[in-house]
Design a protein around this motif. Structure first.
Motif, PDB file in Angstrom:
ATOM      1  N   PRO A  23       0.796  -1.227   0.000  1.00  0.00           N
ATOM      2  CA  PRO A  23       0.000   0.000   0.000  1.00  0.00           C
ATOM      3  C   PRO A  23       0.833   1.284   0.000  1.00  0.00           C
ATOM      4  CG  PRO A  23       0.223  -0.749   2.228  1.00  0.00           C
ATOM      5  CD  PRO A  23       0.977  -1.752   1.373  1.00  0.00           C
ATOM      6  N   PHE A  24       2.157   1.127  -0.035  1.00  0.00           N
ATOM      7  CA  PHE A  24       3.021   2.297   0.110  1.00  0.00           C
ATOM      8  C   PHE A  24       2.960   3.213  -1.112  1.00  0.00           C
ATOM      9  CE2 PHE A  24       4.764  -1.311   2.455  1.00  0.00           C
ATOM     10  CZ  PHE A  24       4.643  -0.807   3.736  1.00  0.00           C
ATOM     11  N   SER A  25       2.377   2.705  -2.198  1.00  0.00           N
ATOM     12  CA  SER A  25       2.225   3.516  -3.405  1.00  0.00           C
ATOM     13  C   SER A  25       1.001   4.425  -3.342  1.00  0.00           C
ATOM     14  CB  SER A  25       2.105   2.592  -4.624  1.00  0.00           C
ATOM     15  OG  SER A  25       1.014   1.680  -4.463  1.00  0.00           O
ATOM     16  N   LEU A  26       0.148   4.262  -2.333  1.00  0.00           N
ATOM     17  CA  LEU A  26      -1.028   5.122  -2.201  1.00  0.00           C
ATOM     18  C   LEU A  26      -0.597   6.554  -1.883  1.00  0.00           C
ATOM     19  CD1 LEU A  26      -3.310   2.788  -0.034  1.00  0.00           C
ATOM     20  CD2 LEU A  26      -3.694   3.431  -2.420  1.00  0.00           C
ATOM     21  N   PRO A  27      -1.342   7.538  -2.395  1.00  0.00           N
ATOM     22  CA  PRO A  27      -0.973   8.946  -2.164  1.00  0.00           C
ATOM     23  C   PRO A  27      -0.845   9.309  -0.684  1.00  0.00           C
ATOM     24  CG  PRO A  27      -2.621   8.811  -3.891  1.00  0.00           C
ATOM     25  CD  PRO A  27      -2.481   7.420  -3.337  1.00  0.00           C
ATOM     26  N   ILE A  28      -1.621   8.643   0.181  1.00  0.00           N
ATOM     27  CA  ILE A  28      -1.564   8.964   1.609  1.00  0.00           C
ATOM     28  C   ILE A  28      -0.157   8.824   2.164  1.00  0.00           C
ATOM     29  CG2 ILE A  28      -2.226   6.616   2.256  1.00  0.00           C
ATOM     30  CD1 ILE A  28      -3.489   7.651   4.744  1.00  0.00           C
ATOM     31  N   PHE A  29       0.642   7.914   1.595  1.00  0.00           N
ATOM     32  CA  PHE A  29       1.968   7.656   2.140  1.00  0.00           C
ATOM     33  C   PHE A  29       3.071   8.487   1.478  1.00  0.00           C
ATOM     34  CE2 PHE A  29      -0.417   3.692   3.029  1.00  0.00           C
ATOM     35  CZ  PHE A  29      -0.425   3.822   4.408  1.00  0.00           C
ATOM     36  N   GLU A  30       2.690   9.385   0.571  1.00  0.00           N
ATOM     37  CA  GLU A  30       3.678  10.298  -0.001  1.00  0.00           C
ATOM     38  C   GLU A  30       4.056  11.326   1.059  1.00  0.00           C
ATOM     39  OE1 GLU A  30       2.608  12.087  -3.672  1.00  0.00           O
ATOM     40  OE2 GLU A  30       1.829  10.226  -4.543  1.00  0.00           O
ATOM     41  N   GLY A  31       5.278  11.294   1.482  1.00  0.00           N
ATOM     42  CA  GLY A  31       5.724  12.225   2.510  1.00  0.00           C
ATOM     43  C   GLY A  31       5.223  11.901   3.907  1.00  0.00           C
ATOM     44  N   PHE A  32       4.592  10.748   4.063  1.00  0.00           N
ATOM     45  CA  PHE A  32       4.066  10.357   5.375  1.00  0.00           C
ATOM     46  C   PHE A  32       5.205   9.811   6.228  1.00  0.00           C
ATOM     47  CE2 PHE A  32       2.481   7.366   8.444  1.00  0.00           C
ATOM     48  CZ  PHE A  32       1.268   7.884   8.890  1.00  0.00           C
ATOM     49  N   ASP A  33       5.430  10.422   7.370  1.00  0.00           N
ATOM     50  CA  ASP A  33       6.444   9.925   8.293  1.00  0.00           C
ATOM     51  C   ASP A  33       5.851   9.549   9.644  1.00  0.00           C
ATOM     52  OD1 ASP A  33       8.805  10.285   6.633  1.00  0.00           O
ATOM     53  OD2 ASP A  33       8.447  12.433   6.866  1.00  0.00           O
ATOM     54  N   GLU A  34       4.913  10.374  10.098  1.00  0.00           N
ATOM     55  CA  GLU A  34       4.381  10.133  11.433  1.00  0.00           C
ATOM     56  C   GLU A  34       2.976  10.705  11.557  1.00  0.00           C
ATOM     57  OE1 GLU A  34       7.173  10.636  14.686  1.00  0.00           O
ATOM     58  OE2 GLU A  34       5.629  11.699  15.850  1.00  0.00           O
ATOM     59  N   GLY A  46     -11.817  10.344   4.222  1.00  0.00           N
ATOM     60  CA  GLY A  46     -11.331  10.428   2.855  1.00  0.00           C
ATOM     61  C   GLY A  46     -12.230   9.679   1.896  1.00  0.00           C
ATOM     62  N   GLU A  47     -11.951   9.829   0.605  1.00  0.00           N
ATOM     63  CA  GLU A  47     -12.735   9.144  -0.413  1.00  0.00           C
ATOM     64  C   GLU A  47     -12.455   7.643  -0.389  1.00  0.00           C
ATOM     65  OE1 GLU A  47     -15.123   9.603  -2.540  1.00  0.00           O
ATOM     66  OE2 GLU A  47     -15.410  11.648  -1.830  1.00  0.00           O
ATOM     67  N   ASN A  48     -13.335   6.883  -1.047  1.00  0.00           N
ATOM     68  CA  ASN A  48     -13.108   5.448  -1.205  1.00  0.00           C
ATOM     69  C   ASN A  48     -11.786   5.228  -1.940  1.00  0.00           C
ATOM     70  OD1 ASN A  48     -15.640   4.847  -0.103  1.00  0.00           O
ATOM     71  ND2 ASN A  48     -16.642   5.041  -2.080  1.00  0.00           N
ATOM     72  N   GLY A  49     -10.986   4.314  -1.409  1.00  0.00           N
ATOM     73  CA  GLY A  49      -9.706   4.022  -2.032  1.00  0.00           C
ATOM     74  C   GLY A  49      -8.581   4.957  -1.639  1.00  0.00           C
ATOM     75  N   SER A  50      -8.856   5.889  -0.735  1.00  0.00           N
ATOM     76  CA  SER A  50      -7.830   6.855  -0.336  1.00  0.00           C
ATOM     77  C   SER A  50      -6.758   6.245   0.568  1.00  0.00           C
ATOM     78  CB  SER A  50      -8.470   8.053   0.368  1.00  0.00           C
ATOM     79  OG  SER A  50      -9.119   7.640   1.568  1.00  0.00           O
ATOM     80  N   GLY A  51      -7.094   5.133   1.223  1.00  0.00           N
ATOM     81  CA  GLY A  51      -6.116   4.480   2.099  1.00  0.00           C
ATOM     82  C   GLY A  51      -6.417   4.608   3.577  1.00  0.00           C
ATOM     83  N   LYS A  52      -7.542   5.227   3.938  1.00  0.00           N
ATOM     84  CA  LYS A  52      -7.826   5.430   5.360  1.00  0.00           C
ATOM     85  C   LYS A  52      -8.041   4.099   6.093  1.00  0.00           C
ATOM     86  CE  LYS A  52     -12.761   6.378   4.720  1.00  0.00           C
ATOM     87  NZ  LYS A  52     -12.724   5.925   3.304  1.00  0.00           N
ATOM     88  N   GLN A 211      -7.905  14.715   7.150  1.00  0.00           N
ATOM     89  CA  GLN A 211      -8.332  14.445   5.784  1.00  0.00           C
ATOM     90  C   GLN A 211      -7.258  13.622   5.090  1.00  0.00           C
ATOM     91  OE1 GLN A 211     -11.287  15.762   4.109  1.00  0.00           O
ATOM     92  NE2 GLN A 211     -10.676  14.226   2.587  1.00  0.00           N
ATOM     93  N   VAL A 212      -7.676  12.463   4.578  1.00  0.00           N
ATOM     94  CA  VAL A 212      -6.750  11.563   3.903  1.00  0.00           C
ATOM     95  C   VAL A 212      -6.721  11.921   2.423  1.00  0.00           C
ATOM     96  CG1 VAL A 212      -6.234   9.171   3.320  1.00  0.00           C
ATOM     97  CG2 VAL A 212      -7.178   9.731   5.572  1.00  0.00           C
ATOM     98  N   GLU A 213      -5.577  12.366   1.967  1.00  0.00           N
ATOM     99  CA  GLU A 213      -5.411  12.697   0.543  1.00  0.00           C
ATOM    100  C   GLU A 213      -3.963  12.389   0.198  1.00  0.00           C
ATOM    101  OE1 GLU A 213      -5.328  17.449   1.630  1.00  0.00           O
ATOM    102  OE2 GLU A 213      -7.157  16.598   0.792  1.00  0.00           O
ATOM    103  N   THR A 220     -11.380  20.717   9.765  1.00  0.00           N
ATOM    104  CA  THR A 220     -12.470  20.901  10.721  1.00  0.00           C
ATOM    105  C   THR A 220     -13.758  20.321  10.143  1.00  0.00           C
ATOM    106  OG1 THR A 220     -13.172  23.051   9.843  1.00  0.00           O
ATOM    107  CG2 THR A 220     -11.411  23.049  11.516  1.00  0.00           C
ATOM    108  N   PHE A 221     -14.725  20.142  11.000  1.00  0.00           N
ATOM    109  CA  PHE A 221     -16.010  19.577  10.595  1.00  0.00           C
ATOM    110  C   PHE A 221     -16.638  20.391   9.469  1.00  0.00           C
ATOM    111  CE2 PHE A 221     -20.671  19.360  11.136  1.00  0.00           C
ATOM    112  CZ  PHE A 221     -20.863  17.993  10.967  1.00  0.00           C
ATOM    113  N   ASP A 222     -16.670  21.710   9.609  1.00  0.00           N
ATOM    114  CA  ASP A 222     -17.325  22.558   8.613  1.00  0.00           C
ATOM    115  C   ASP A 222     -16.587  22.595   7.284  1.00  0.00           C
ATOM    116  OD1 ASP A 222     -19.591  23.367  10.109  1.00  0.00           O
ATOM    117  OD2 ASP A 222     -18.360  24.801  11.214  1.00  0.00           O
ATOM    118  N   GLU A 223     -15.308  22.285   7.294  1.00  0.00           N
ATOM    119  CA  GLU A 223     -14.521  22.303   6.057  1.00  0.00           C
ATOM    120  C   GLU A 223     -14.615  20.993   5.269  1.00  0.00           C
ATOM    121  OE1 GLU A 223     -10.842  25.284   7.284  1.00  0.00           O
ATOM    122  OE2 GLU A 223     -10.713  23.152   7.795  1.00  0.00           O
ATOM    123  N   LEU A 224     -15.146  19.939   5.876  1.00  0.00           N
ATOM    124  CA  LEU A 224     -15.168  18.629   5.242  1.00  0.00           C
ATOM    125  C   LEU A 224     -16.096  18.604   4.033  1.00  0.00           C
ATOM    126  CD1 LEU A 224     -15.289  16.348   8.392  1.00  0.00           C
ATOM    127  CD2 LEU A 224     -13.479  16.315   6.653  1.00  0.00           C
TER     128      LEU A 224
END
Length: 246
Positions: A23-34, A46-52, A211-213, A220-224
């Protein structure tokens, strides 16, 4: 006074990745460290398939839960479909250990229910054992009833609860019941990590919403987008239908 979290985050140790690709090729893991958590309730949205769900699964396994769900003592496997993500995730634990814990995922609820029945058959007091699951087999309850039974009877004070799309089985009214029960458990020292599409659940006050992207973005809730789309549709369903059906 700070919040005593059982799981304060997870760190992705890239030197432990043995097989690059999913799953490391999913966009969520680009630059993901912690991933750092600061609140008693953390939502991954996040959207379906986003990796959440993949991330929630990896976090749960890294924290000691069975890949197909249940308590940390549950050990069953029907099919090894979980990703190798957990092998590269290092949990960042808090100062205290949870008194209880559960990993609940919609897609393996049937297997979980069957395993609970297996334990009940070997229990010296099945009736007492089932009291923690609504008084009867989860298979004898509807999908939604079973999920709610776990929340109401099996989840206890001071626990770590990791949930993957729990709203999949719940009506809006039952989601409100879940929200109230979640608040009771948070007030008694529990921690929740939830992947969800439900604006009802996301409305929990003072929660971390990520937000998973491409990576994870605090929001925030209102921004979702989930919330904006739902509000727009309910405000004018006929207008939205005209746009969709043209």
């Amino acid at each position: 006074m700070g919040i005593n979290l059982f799981l304060r985050g997870v760190r992705l140790e890239r030197d432990r990745i043995e097989t690059p690709g999913y799953p490391f090729s999913l966009p969520i893991f680009e630059g993901f460290d912690e991933l750092t958590m600061t609140k008693s309730v953390t939502f991954l949205v996040g959207e379906n398939g986003s990796g959440k769900s993949t991330l929630v699964e990896g976090m749960a396994i890294a924290a000691g839960f069975n890949p197909e769900g249940g308590a940390t003592t549950f050990r069953f496997e029907t099919e090894a479909t979980h990703s190798p993500l957990f092998e590269a995730l290092r949990p960042i634990r808090g100062a205290y250990r949870p008194k209880d814990g559960f990993f609940l995922r919609a897609e393996t609820a049937y297997q979980l229910s069957s395993y609970v029945d297996e334990i009940a058959r070997t229990s010296p007091d099945p009736e007492r054992f089932y009291a923690s699951y609504g008084g009867r087999s989860l298979h004898e309850q509807s999908h939604g009833e079973a999920f709610l039974s776990l929340m109401l009877h099996r989840f206890r004070d001071g626990g770590l609860y990791i949930l993957d799309e729990p709203e999949a089985a719940l009506s809006p009214m039952r989601q409100l019941t879940m929200l109230a029960r979640m608040h009771e458990l948070v007030q008694s020292g529990s921690q929740f990590i939830i992947a969800t599409h439900s604006p009802i659940l996301m409305s929990y006050p003072d929660a971390d919403i990520l937000q998973v992207e491409t990576g994870l973005r605090p929001t925030t809730f209102d921004e979702l987008e989930h919330v904006r789309v739902m509000r727009d549709f309910l405000a004018a369903p006929e207008r939205m239908q005209r746009i969709l059906f043209e």
